[in-house]
Design a protein around this motif. Structure first.
Motif, PDB file in Angstrom:
ATOM      1  N   UNK A 141       4.758 -18.203   1.714  1.00 15.92           N
ATOM      2  CA  UNK A 141       4.007 -16.592   1.745  1.00 15.92           C
ATOM      3  C   UNK A 141       3.670 -16.258   0.361  1.00 15.92           C
ATOM      4  N   UNK A 142       2.318 -16.078   0.239  1.00 18.04           N
ATOM      5  CA  UNK A 142       1.915 -15.790  -1.172  1.00 18.04           C
ATOM      6  C   UNK A 142       1.385 -14.332  -1.197  1.00 18.04           C
ATOM      7  N   UNK A 143       1.939 -13.342  -1.943  1.00 20.27           N
ATOM      8  CA  UNK A 143       1.309 -12.116  -1.960  1.00 20.27           C
ATOM      9  C   UNK A 143       1.731 -11.408  -0.453  1.00 20.27           C
ATOM     10  N   UNK A 144       2.371 -11.782   0.341  1.00 21.18           N
ATOM     11  CA  UNK A 144       2.791 -11.175   1.422  1.00 21.18           C
ATOM     12  C   UNK A 144       1.867 -11.574   2.665  1.00 21.18           C
ATOM     13  N   UNK A 145       1.295 -12.823   2.403  1.00 23.31           N
ATOM     14  CA  UNK A 145       0.378 -13.197   3.481  1.00 23.31           C
ATOM     15  C   UNK A 145       0.909 -14.511   3.555  1.00 23.31           C
ATOM     16  N   UNK A 146       0.939 -15.056   4.966  1.00 23.67           N
ATOM     17  CA  UNK A 146       1.250 -16.425   5.313  1.00 23.67           C
ATOM     18  C   UNK A 146       0.240 -17.566   4.921  1.00 23.67           C
ATOM     19  N   UNK A 147       0.762 -18.664   4.485  1.00 23.69           N
ATOM     20  CA  UNK A 147      -0.292 -19.535   3.964  1.00 23.69           C
ATOM     21  C   UNK A 147       0.210 -20.831   4.738  1.00 23.69           C
ATOM     22  N   UNK A 148      -0.360 -21.148   5.985  1.00 23.88           N
ATOM     23  CA  UNK A 148      -0.028 -22.271   6.707  1.00 23.88           C
ATOM     24  C   UNK A 148      -0.286 -23.481   6.248  1.00 23.88           C
ATOM     25  N   UNK A 149      -1.162 -23.729   5.192  1.00 27.08           N
ATOM     26  CA  UNK A 149      -1.219 -25.040   4.831  1.00 27.08           C
ATOM     27  C   UNK A 149      -0.347 -25.709   3.833  1.00 27.08           C
TER      28      UNK A 149
END
Length: 609
Positions: A419-427
């Protein structure tokens, strides 16, 4: 350097001064000072440059000139002024402070007070800069009520009245109406003097002056005016009671903290006026790559205080003490220039103030990072709350969470979500199949996962925080792995499912975040995503094993074709429902092979697990 400049270099004097390096276009690309111009200039063109920045500078020098000064102190000020004027490409520079507001008291017969972002040399007085524009405007509103002064843009001469009736501000008690002649120039100037002292932090002087005027009005039976003075005095005393007094000697001090991260450097200046902390200034520095903390501190002190000290050496506007976190380069020279006011505090209140200044610089850098990420507030607030509630040293912008999935020790797998800045980064998600763990051992599985993850960690994706799905025991084992890995700058916590309590390494007590907490919701979101990703991968592996084992019984189909079938259809049930034409889309499978596979499955020669 070309030979035509060798003679010029030999003629450089053995005296203090400032030198200017120019490129082929004649632009000044670097300004420096030296106690001995000849030695300093020669050092650029002999030997190997110490760093990439100096190497690039030397490669771009086409010419140079110099200015001889009487002393190194004078060279110090001249260098700072030339850097501010020319803003050379290779110098450490203070960012232009035009973005920050000042409070301006105009130079007029009846001065105005207002917020501005430009400084005009017309005799006006300026206070600031202030990094919080809202705080500046709140201060002005407070001043309007305590010290009525005009804010309009009218040109009011000192010798005549220009209006018949006062405006609404007079009716509200916010302006003494000099335009109508309700106040003399002398009385108005007394109010302006009180405002100046108030902005300088001299509250006690202001309060005493107001108390004296109140008594005079009362003695002269001017009770209405005395009541106004009483109201002002009450406002001042209430404000004084709410301020933190750090020094009882009422002397001014500057407290400077410097925070450096990568190519970004920020200096925070806490302004202690008359013993009270009244303002914070933030100054960004440019072109800071490959520069040490001592070099950055020297550049900041030089350029910041060059605006305070004129070339005659007048130090009347310097604070009584300047507290800094580290000695700057050329400490003796800079400290002498600043009249030996520099102090590096080692303990006590002065040390705590300095650390507060550094923390302000650190927080500003963190806010800049979030600003440039351009995310909405709903993703920023949980991260800020998480840092504050758990006492983390930095904002956990990048969070990874690990989870283990197994069924009776079979096909144990682990997952990592990002998670970066509260957003999930699936890659950036990862999953692992256990290689060294046999049977069901979640602790050992977590250890193996972390060892493998930390061994190949990418610096660009290195997390600020690792979240472990589990309790205190799980965290303890994981924390040892992190400590032994040699990877620095990562914090770790665990989140236990039962009551969603948070554990930190070295603490026996858990942290219970309120259910309404946005920070807790973020942790649960990341933990649940890791759990879901682990379960999905586990099911996929079991499905693959089932499918492969069934297809192994189909004769005439090689392992490569089985893999392609598995990739396309995902399960035996899907494969049974497919048509020969759909199977023929797999490379290497013709009509006969497709029909053979379907006939084998439908005839029951291959049974599902």
């Amino acid at each position: 350097m070309e030979k035509k400049y060798l003679k010029k270099l030999q003629l450089a004097p053995d005296k203090p001064g400032v030198y200017r390096m120019r490129d082929k276009e004649g632009e000044i690309i670097y300004v420096g000072k030296a106690l001995n111009l000849k030695n300093r200039l020669k050092s650029y063109f002999t030997g190997t440059p110490a760093d990439e920045k100096t190497r690039s500078l030397v490669e771009n020098i086409d010419d140079f000139d110099y200015i001889i000064t009487v002393s190194e102190y004078e060279a110090l000020v001249l260098e700072a002024n030339l850097i501010k004027k020319h803003r050379p490409h290779y110098n450490i520079r203070l960012k232009d402070d035009k973005q920050y507001p000042f409070i301006r008291i105009s130079n007029e017969p009846f001065p105005r007070i207002f917020v501005t972002r430009e400084q005009v040399k017309d005799g006006s007085q300026y206070f600031g800069p202030y990094t919080d524009s809202r705080a500046v405007r709140r201060t002005l509103r407070l001043i309007e009520w305590i010290f009525p002064i005009r804010t309009c843009a009218l040109e009011i001469p000192e010798d005549r009245v220009i209006h018949d009736r006062p405006c609404m501000n007079y009716q509200m008690g916010k302006c003494p109406a000099p335009c109508v002649g309700y106040i003399t120039k002398q009385e108005y100037r007394q109010t302006v003097t009180q405002i100046v002292r108030f902005l300088q932090g001299k509250d006690h002087e202001v309060a005493e002056a107001i108390r004296h005027r109140m008594q005079e009005y009362s003695d002269n039976l001017e009770f209405e005016k005395a009541a106004k003075m009483r109201d002002r005095l009450q406002h001042i005393e209430k404000l004084m009671a709410s301020q933190n007094v750090y020094f009882t000697d009422e002397k001014d001090r500057d407290v400077i903290g410097l925070y450096i991260e990568g190519e970004r450097a920020v200096a925070s200046v806490l302004k202690v006026l008359s013993g009270k902390l009244l303002n914070r200034e933030i100054h960004e520095l440019e072109n800071t790559a490959d520069q040490s903390e001592a070099q950055l501190m020297a550049a900041f002190l030089q350029q910041y205080y060059a605006q305070v000290i004129d070339r005659s050496g007048d130090d009347s506007k310097l604070p009584y003490r300047i507290y800094i976190q580290n000695e700057p380069e050329d400490f003796e020279v800079i400290n002498g220039w600043l009249k030996n006011r520099l102090v590096v505090p080692q303990r006590g209140d002065n040390r705590r103030l300095m650390l507060m200044a550094r923390e302000n610089a650190f927080n500003y850098v963190e806010e800049l990072k979030l600003k440039y990420l351009r995310k909405k507030n709903r993703t920023i607030f949980p991260i800020q709350e998480l840092k504050d509630k758990l006492g983390l040293p930095q904002l956990p912008r990048k969070i990874v969470c690990f989870d283990i999935s197994t069924i009776q020790g079979s096909e144990t797998v682990s997952s990592m979500v990002f998670s970066e800045n509260g957003r999930m980064k699936k890659r950036n998600y990862r999953h692992y199949t256990m290689k060294t763990v046999t049977g069901q051992d979640d602790f050992a599985s977590m250890e193996e996962t972390l060892i493998r993850y930390l061994a190949k960690i990418d610096e660009q994706e290195k997390p600020d925080l690792i979240v472990i799905d589990g309790g205190k025991g799980q965290l303890g084992r994981a924390w040892k792995v992190l400590q032994n890995s040699g990877v620095e700058g990562i914090e770790m916590i665990s989140l236990a499912k039962r009551i969603e309590e948070v554990f930190r390494p070295g603490s026996s007590e858990s942290v219970i975040l309120p259910r309404s907490s946005s920070a807790l919701r973020l942790l649960i979101k990341v933990r649940d995503e890791a759990h879901h990703f682990a379960i999905t991968f586990h099911r996929k592996k079991r499905s693959m094993r089932t499918l492969v084992s069934e297809l192994d019984s189909v004769r005439g189909v090689g392992s490569e074709k089985k893999f392609l079938l598995l990739k396309m259809f995902g399960s035996v049930e899907n494969l049974k429902k497919a048509s020969p034409e759909q199977l023929m889309q797999v490379p290497g499978i013709g009509e006969k092979t497709a029909q053979h596979i379907l006939d084998s499955l439908k005839a029951g020669k291959v049974t599902s697990e």
